[in-house]
Design a protein around this motif. Sequence first.
Motif, PDB file in Angstrom:
ATOM      1  N   PHE C 207       0.849  -1.183   0.000  1.00  0.00           N
ATOM      2  CA  PHE C 207       0.000   0.000   0.000  1.00  0.00           C
ATOM      3  C   PHE C 207       0.893   1.244   0.000  1.00  0.00           C
ATOM      4  O   PHE C 207       1.872   1.332   0.743  1.00  0.00           O
ATOM      5  CB  PHE C 207      -0.903   0.011   1.241  1.00  0.00           C
ATOM      6  CG  PHE C 207      -2.021   1.017   1.131  1.00  0.00           C
ATOM      7  CD1 PHE C 207      -3.212   0.689   0.494  1.00  0.00           C
ATOM      8  CD2 PHE C 207      -1.873   2.303   1.644  1.00  0.00           C
ATOM      9  CE1 PHE C 207      -4.239   1.620   0.389  1.00  0.00           C
ATOM     10  CE2 PHE C 207      -2.892   3.245   1.530  1.00  0.00           C
ATOM     11  CZ  PHE C 207      -4.077   2.902   0.901  1.00  0.00           C
ATOM     12  N   ALA C 234      -7.787  -5.789  -3.514  1.00  0.00           N
ATOM     13  CA  ALA C 234      -7.123  -5.747  -2.211  1.00  0.00           C
ATOM     14  C   ALA C 234      -7.793  -4.800  -1.233  1.00  0.00           C
ATOM     15  O   ALA C 234      -7.462  -4.793  -0.042  1.00  0.00           O
ATOM     16  CB  ALA C 234      -5.667  -5.318  -2.406  1.00  0.00           C
ATOM     17  N   LEU C 235      -8.706  -3.985  -1.691  1.00  0.00           N
ATOM     18  CA  LEU C 235      -9.168  -2.866  -0.869  1.00  0.00           C
ATOM     19  C   LEU C 235     -10.663  -2.826  -0.617  1.00  0.00           C
ATOM     20  O   LEU C 235     -11.132  -1.977   0.152  1.00  0.00           O
ATOM     21  CB  LEU C 235      -8.781  -1.542  -1.552  1.00  0.00           C
ATOM     22  CG  LEU C 235      -7.303  -1.210  -1.712  1.00  0.00           C
ATOM     23  CD1 LEU C 235      -7.171   0.191  -2.296  1.00  0.00           C
ATOM     24  CD2 LEU C 235      -6.569  -1.307  -0.378  1.00  0.00           C
ATOM     25  N   SER C 334     -11.969  -9.284  -0.210  1.00  0.00           N
ATOM     26  CA  SER C 334     -10.674  -8.629  -0.018  1.00  0.00           C
ATOM     27  C   SER C 334      -9.937  -9.206   1.186  1.00  0.00           C
ATOM     28  O   SER C 334      -8.728  -9.447   1.135  1.00  0.00           O
ATOM     29  CB  SER C 334     -10.861  -7.115   0.186  1.00  0.00           C
ATOM     30  OG  SER C 334     -10.995  -6.466  -1.051  1.00  0.00           O
ATOM     31  N   ALA C 335     -10.657  -9.409   2.249  1.00  0.00           N
ATOM     32  CA  ALA C 335     -10.022  -9.937   3.459  1.00  0.00           C
ATOM     33  C   ALA C 335      -9.368 -11.283   3.174  1.00  0.00           C
ATOM     34  O   ALA C 335      -8.213 -11.535   3.562  1.00  0.00           O
ATOM     35  CB  ALA C 335     -11.056 -10.070   4.581  1.00  0.00           C
ATOM     36  N   VAL C 338      -6.309 -11.072   0.798  1.00  0.00           N
ATOM     37  CA  VAL C 338      -5.108 -10.587   1.487  1.00  0.00           C
ATOM     38  C   VAL C 338      -4.566 -11.662   2.439  1.00  0.00           C
ATOM     39  O   VAL C 338      -3.355 -11.900   2.503  1.00  0.00           O
ATOM     40  CB  VAL C 338      -5.432  -9.266   2.211  1.00  0.00           C
ATOM     41  CG1 VAL C 338      -4.272  -8.846   3.117  1.00  0.00           C
ATOM     42  CG2 VAL C 338      -5.734  -8.171   1.190  1.00  0.00           C
ATOM     43  N   LEU C 339      -5.463 -12.327   3.109  1.00  0.00           N
ATOM     44  CA  LEU C 339      -5.019 -13.423   3.977  1.00  0.00           C
ATOM     45  C   LEU C 339      -4.307 -14.498   3.159  1.00  0.00           C
ATOM     46  O   LEU C 339      -3.240 -14.990   3.540  1.00  0.00           O
ATOM     47  CB  LEU C 339      -6.218 -14.022   4.724  1.00  0.00           C
ATOM     48  CG  LEU C 339      -5.919 -15.266   5.584  1.00  0.00           C
ATOM     49  CD1 LEU C 339      -4.892 -14.935   6.676  1.00  0.00           C
ATOM     50  CD2 LEU C 339      -7.202 -15.824   6.202  1.00  0.00           C
ATOM     51  N   ASN C 340      -4.899 -14.865   2.036  1.00  0.00           N
ATOM     52  CA  ASN C 340      -4.303 -15.909   1.203  1.00  0.00           C
ATOM     53  C   ASN C 340      -2.903 -15.530   0.738  1.00  0.00           C
ATOM     54  O   ASN C 340      -1.982 -16.355   0.761  1.00  0.00           O
ATOM     55  CB  ASN C 340      -5.199 -16.197  -0.015  1.00  0.00           C
ATOM     56  CG  ASN C 340      -6.321 -17.170   0.317  1.00  0.00           C
ATOM     57  OD1 ASN C 340      -6.500 -17.547   1.482  1.00  0.00           O
ATOM     58  ND2 ASN C 340      -7.080 -17.579  -0.683  1.00  0.00           N
ATOM     59  N   ASN C 342      -0.778 -13.423   2.101  1.00  0.00           N
ATOM     60  CA  ASN C 342       0.160 -13.416   3.221  1.00  0.00           C
ATOM     61  C   ASN C 342       0.475 -14.832   3.690  1.00  0.00           C
ATOM     62  O   ASN C 342       1.622 -15.146   4.022  1.00  0.00           O
ATOM     63  CB  ASN C 342      -0.403 -12.571   4.370  1.00  0.00           C
ATOM     64  CG  ASN C 342      -0.183 -11.093   4.127  1.00  0.00           C
ATOM     65  OD1 ASN C 342       0.863 -10.559   4.445  1.00  0.00           O
ATOM     66  ND2 ASN C 342      -1.164 -10.434   3.513  1.00  0.00           N
ATOM     67  N   PRO C 356       4.509  -5.450   4.606  1.00  0.00           N
ATOM     68  CA  PRO C 356       3.499  -6.505   4.532  1.00  0.00           C
ATOM     69  C   PRO C 356       2.677  -6.380   3.261  1.00  0.00           C
ATOM     70  O   PRO C 356       2.498  -5.300   2.725  1.00  0.00           O
ATOM     71  CB  PRO C 356       2.640  -6.234   5.775  1.00  0.00           C
ATOM     72  CG  PRO C 356       2.757  -4.756   5.982  1.00  0.00           C
ATOM     73  CD  PRO C 356       4.151  -4.410   5.569  1.00  0.00           C
ATOM     74  N   HIS C 358      -0.522  -6.966   0.582  1.00  0.00           N
ATOM     75  CA  HIS C 358      -1.971  -7.018   0.480  1.00  0.00           C
ATOM     76  C   HIS C 358      -2.339  -8.264  -0.315  1.00  0.00           C
ATOM     77  O   HIS C 358      -2.145  -9.368   0.147  1.00  0.00           O
ATOM     78  CB  HIS C 358      -2.508  -5.710  -0.110  1.00  0.00           C
ATOM     79  CG  HIS C 358      -2.590  -4.645   0.942  1.00  0.00           C
ATOM     80  ND1 HIS C 358      -3.740  -3.983   1.233  1.00  0.00           N
ATOM     81  CD2 HIS C 358      -1.667  -4.185   1.807  1.00  0.00           C
ATOM     82  CE1 HIS C 358      -3.513  -3.132   2.232  1.00  0.00           C
ATOM     83  NE2 HIS C 358      -2.264  -3.230   2.577  1.00  0.00           N
TER      84      HIS C 358
END
Lengths: 446, 446, 459, 459
Positions: C207, C234-235, C334-335, C338-340, C342, C356, C358
Amino acid sequence: MSGHHTPQGSPFAPHTATDTEAMLDAVGVETEAELFDIPDSVRFDGEFGIEPRSERAIRAEVAQTVEKNDDLVELLGRGHYSHYVPSLVDHLSLRSEFLTSYTQYQPEVTQGFLQALFEYQSLLVELTGLGVANCSMYDAATALGEAATLADRLRQTSGTRVLVPEQLADGRREVLANYVGGTDLVVEAYPMDDGNVDVEALGNALDDEAVMVYAENPTVRGCVEESLETVGDLAHDNDALFCLGSDPVSLALLQEPASVGADVVVGAAAVLGLPTSYGMGMGLFATREEYVRQVPGRLVGASTDDTGRRTYTLTLQTREQHIRRERATSNICTNQAWVALRAAIHAASLGPDGLADLATEAVTDAQELADRVTEVVGVKAPVHDRHHVREFVARTDQPAPAVAADLEDEGYAVHVLGEHQIQLNANALAEGEVDEFVDALAEVAR
Amino acid sequence: MSGHHTPQGSPFAPHTATDTEAMLDAVGVETEAELFDIPDSVRFDGEFGIEPRSERAIRAEVAQTVEKNDDLVELLGRGHYSHYVPSLVDHLSLRSEFLTSYTQYQPEVTQGFLQALFEYQSLLVELTGLGVANCSMYDAATALGEAATLADRLRQTSGTRVLVPEQLADGRREVLANYVGGTDLVVEAYPMDDGNVDVEALGNALDDEAVMVYAENPTVRGCVEESLETVGDLAHDNDALFCLGSDPVSLALLQEPASVGADVVVGAAAVLGLPTSYGMGMGLFATREEYVRQVPGRLVGASTDDTGRRTYTLTLQTREQHIRRERATSNICTNQAWVALRAAIHAASLGPDGLADLATEAVTDAQELADRVTEVVGVKAPVHDRHHVREFVARTDQPAPAVAADLEDEGYAVHVLGEHQIQLNANALAEGEVDEFVDALAEVAR
Amino acid sequence: RYEPLLSEKHTAEADLDDAPLPDELTRDSLELPDLSEPELARHYTRLSEMNYGVDSGPYPLGSCTMKYNPKFTEDVAAIEAGAVHPDRSPESVQGNLELLYDLQDYLGRIGGMDAVTLQPPAGAAGEFTGVLVAKAYHEHNGDERSEIIVPESAHGTNFASAALAGFDVVSLPGGDDGRVDLDALESALSDETALLMLTNPNTLGLFERDIEEISEMVHDAGGLLYYDGANLNALLGRARPGDMGFDIMHYNVHKTFATPHGGGGPGAGPVGVVGELAPFLPKPQVEKRDGTYDLFDPEHSIGKVHGSLGNWLVLVKAYAYIARLGDPGLADASAKAVLNANYLASQIEYEVPYGPFHHEFVASAGDQDAADVAKRMLDYGVHPPTTKWPEIVGEALMTEPTEIENKTTLDQLADAFNAVADEDQDALAAAPERTAARRIDQTGAARNLRLSWQALDDE
Amino acid sequence: RYEPLLSEKHTAEADLDDAPLPDELTRDSLELPDLSEPELARHYTRLSEMNYGVDSGPYPLGSCTMKYNPKFTEDVAAIEAGAVHPDRSPESVQGNLELLYDLQDYLGRIGGMDAVTLQPPAGAAGEFTGVLVAKAYHEHNGDERSEIIVPESAHGTNFASAALAGFDVVSLPGGDDGRVDLDALESALSDETALLMLTNPNTLGLFERDIEEISEMVHDAGGLLYYDGANLNALLGRARPGDMGFDIMHYNVHKTFATPHGGGGPGAGPVGVVGELAPFLPKPQVEKRDGTYDLFDPEHSIGKVHGSLGNWLVLVKAYAYIARLGDPGLADASAKAVLNANYLASQIEYEVPYGPFHHEFVASAGDQDAADVAKRMLDYGVHPPTTKWPEIVGEALMTEPTEIENKTTLDQLADAFNAVADEDQDALAAAPERTAARRIDQTGAARNLRLSWQALDDE
């Protein structure tokens, strides 16, 4: 959808609570929110206000919405036609390996789509007689725009003039204007003579400032262009590129573009593969082999793999934006590949005679309807003393807007071209619908 | 279709003239006609008088034909229900590898369908609690017929009586009669008490001549059966098989058949996977493991291949007609495998909670509609003081046939059960349609 | 596995003798494949089986956001009543206009934009549209500006779209942290700056934390700020370009809203703008008055970027997807995306610089050739990530699993990455070994161009 | 290639706590697979790719008549207005009744039959229906007869259907020429003979030249003659069962009229009868009066053989196929089916006894095991023929290419036959080697029965 997933979460995110927990642990956070590295000041904490609905509800809702459209027989034409698309096209093109795949950047696992696109290119090579066809442009208008930038890149001299017919679909004229907006090209219209190129006027207009001459066959008014060779000669005599607009159905019957000197062919190729879809189309783009390194968009070429077997791959990617960036031949990335697949399946299912039959019907339908409507009191057709493909212009004694409005009340949509001219796409009338239409016209035109 | 093939020949025979010629040569004849070894006296030289039509024409024609059906909201139920079938089911089941394949006699190249059927069997094993489910029967009625012949094969004693509820769909009763027609079984009806089995009467009717007792849950009138265990005990006390009719949606909520002693479960399994399709269905058939060698129809079992990997195959084929001929457990060959595939996809896409939700809605819909219609002047509902699934019987002060006819004029189809009884499938009303229906009923029932 | 070309199966000459036109207006001959329906069904079924799609397995192409395409959206798009001619009168297509209007509205809310055009038929066409809007806006203000600033790591289309509109492209080098270097931006900005084009999160999945300062700098210089929607997935529901100071943005509906990519297209690239720029949008726009929908030409419209109204069928699918998810679903998408990303990044042995992340991360293949890594990953039954881009990471493996993958599949992907990481150059060079086609000679294809079966015939 | 079971991916317990029923009427628990749409799409896509269909390649199963299934027939069957409830009043479903009536009419003309029922949901159900009609007819005439004669080489369903209806089956040995032995028939006939069931051409592909004599013999004995429609594809437009003396016949619509077999079903088995038997047909029948369609119960109806009106969707597809081909197409289909069978027979090295063939032939694998031959043919990328049946030919390879194959595919099939013919026992025993699954242990599957994933859990 399965009930255990995040309540009201995305039904297309498969995370079980256990998995989510394990993944958050592995990443070292407690919640997904922690992963969003967004300054507080620009975080969104509002709501879109979009209520999630079930699949069933959305199907019903959209059906209800689009069924608010009036149910009209559309004699509109002018670049958008609904030829019957065989069921085969839907069933095969919807196979998910095709539909859900990405651009073929890993050719080893996308041979199927690559071969289909190679075949699409080949079909257009056959129809146009030119050596190169690309994998598709967005539509005919953007293909025309790309043709002009191709001419711009090719020109050796200082010329800036792009000559287009005065009778041209608005969309094509306007998109072309935007595509040349970043160059010093200027678009000028040349006159038409009874629905065809006024070759004398074109000859007078041409000089060595011309970089491209555009003509159409059939024209936007459905006329068969009778002076193509002359137009080509005039363009070439002035070192201008000759760009011809057409479509794959018409090309099955009309003069082969290469034989009349066309350097580029553009057009609406979704006349195969898609019914009219509120303007969604697919642009054909073909040109001479010598210009291949200036072609916009994707090209599929034959190659071999490590075992020596014939394979296919995207090629000359150095022309494209993802490699060449601001020096690319075009900014196009996503194109209309899936529509090209559909067009190829449609063409293949028609075969040579089937395709020629479609084109033949398009000619005879226009002629027969013109013969019928000219018998109607208050109507004369065709206005242009030419052969026609699919459509033609008719003169109405009554004001054309009123005739069109009355026809719409009767269930027919037609174009108004001027105070006393309407355009009719005869090919849109199914067998048996002609009589009814002629009756309706007689009702409103007298 | 491609033009060069035999004029007016089959569009699905790919022979080019050249190939046909070469093949005739190889066979040593001049024309195909010579290959037909048919005595002149029985040769057909007439015409069927069936005009070939284009694909497009047939699609239009059939659409036009079936659209002659009145557009009614169908509260008909009684074994045929339209639960919403997710798009996923169509898209996956129409994949041609599934749709165009044959029975899995070569398991090495049909692992996909075999696994899907194995999964279908397993879903029914879970829903029924019984150890064996077959790959499908034609429909609930023929499954019931097969259950009776199973009982016939199993019986140790001289019994001949098959006991079925007096309230039973006509189709099931009549098909059962034909299936036992080749045995010495006789079908007898036992009385119902307020929409449930009259257990006392059933007890009195039972003796050691009984070979099978059939009950339904929900019943044909939509009642939840409250005495299943007692019915099972009565059957078993008399050495009769206990056969239970149900469906996979109801089974998600109602007592597990195995837990109430059911030996066989039959029913209409196409409530998953297909909307009402003018009666086309799919029969579920599950039974105890100990009867597996007497099961009609196909069974898929797990096995291993030469590499030791788990695979699937049709198994116990020695029960079937193509091996055992007149001593087979059934004459069934072609079944409803593709519908079973669809039902499995549908069940899997619902998941446990989705399936339970469907069943729950079926119960609450019935209750809510009954509460509404009983407020209507001239209507009392439900007639039976029971819990209901999907549907219930209502009493009308006006003659029921007249009420039903008037409702049909208002756009609703309902069953007439007697002079003053109609049956209503509440589950067929989409959200928001209840008010309109109640208004219409109020209009015609007073 | 090999399937002959249509032309290798059977071709025929069309019978043009009875053409209803004079000879001189008719082509001489036409030779095309001539096959029956059963032959075609097998041909295309086999070709499809030689193609990898999202339904085949994971497709973690960074920046391409290859999501699952919900089947029902196809059925929604197939509803026949919507498939009308584009030149119909507005009064006679109220249904289509209503849907377009509602979609404009949805997109405006999602992006925080005041007006939206649905006409651009793809993301790049959206960029081109946005650039034309910016150009028209400046010209309208008598302020002709010649430059567009694009970060080095931006999508190639940004550069090409700017150039197509006649701008000079100023390439902006990235900072050490993988984000915009404010000093470099300061140097790049001038009174020739028409536009800064940014993705956020950027192609490294980072970001741009300084987005407000960037916005201020660009606007102070008299320029406008453009948001490339490629990474919007992502957002969703967490931040909106409009709230960050962006004036113009495009949406990639096949990336964010799950319309199928179709092996290259069609897409759709709607463009949103702040109110001040709305008068410059393409014509026509859809409006609603007293419950009736109409088309109108914005006052200073740039004209048209598509011959008609864009890719209708794609827009319908995007509408259906957004309606299906609604607020909670979009936020969850999005959540989970982003989890995937990371999670996957945490599981692979290749070095993953920056963070980190996104929705995506860029690993480095280190000493290995990223293209070889990709070929070898094919042998493990998964689709590889995007390779060798962005160049800021050496031998880049740009990876975006999206929200549609479950943990099992992510673990399978990680296993594939890690297995390849341990392999030597010989194994990599020989890859792929387990695919229908082996390594394909791309150089040879470009050197010896054969772009049609006619070209093969000449051999 | 391996795809885990749904249950191996993820299962969950349903939440039944809030069930709107008393506990004692509710089940205790329900554990089912619990997967998202993307996971299911991949599961079934992968399963489909592990399955061979007609669109995959040749499928020359003798007596199964695996034709190409025209795609448009699916779209015709999907027209929603036809998918009504089966208990609708006839007045309210005039469209469906019209289509059924027209299909009855078509089938009657094609088979030379006076009345047709569309109710039987498959060929075997059609046989059962026909047998019941014969039984009812004899009983109606006070002439109870207990036996049905079936040629040894007949389909297993003939025997089973006769037995299901309570008849004793008299098996009729074949003659040396592969056809009915008239002497044997004479011996088999008696005043107990209710019916003789025949296919014509028979399972060897041979036309029963003595059909008129057979008919006379059966009728003289007071029996009826039944035509098994399995091989009707060999005769379309050339001969009709009704003209040969058959009283009852069934049609296999997935064999003759190209409806998809769906991996086992659904089919449809309409039954045609001569006028004298029409009053015995199942109820209800469709009739037309003054342009209106109605349902009626035939006077002496046998009752019902299906809970409703049969497999509607299948019948619609059959209607569409017949309409597409019409007289010339149907005749051409048979002509090409017969040509294909004869051509293929002429190209293979295995011995092919009997002949001349109609739509199929039965080769003999000789010293080889026909089942092994089939497995090995899989390695050559084609589907093998039906094996080990009819038993009149040792190690039978019963082959029916149908009309849908072109010469190239027939040559490919012949090459596969001939390659296998030259191979030794080791190669055959090891086959298949190139398929997704290798040779499967069928004996083990039957010995250690595991018919559900629950049974696997117990291991």
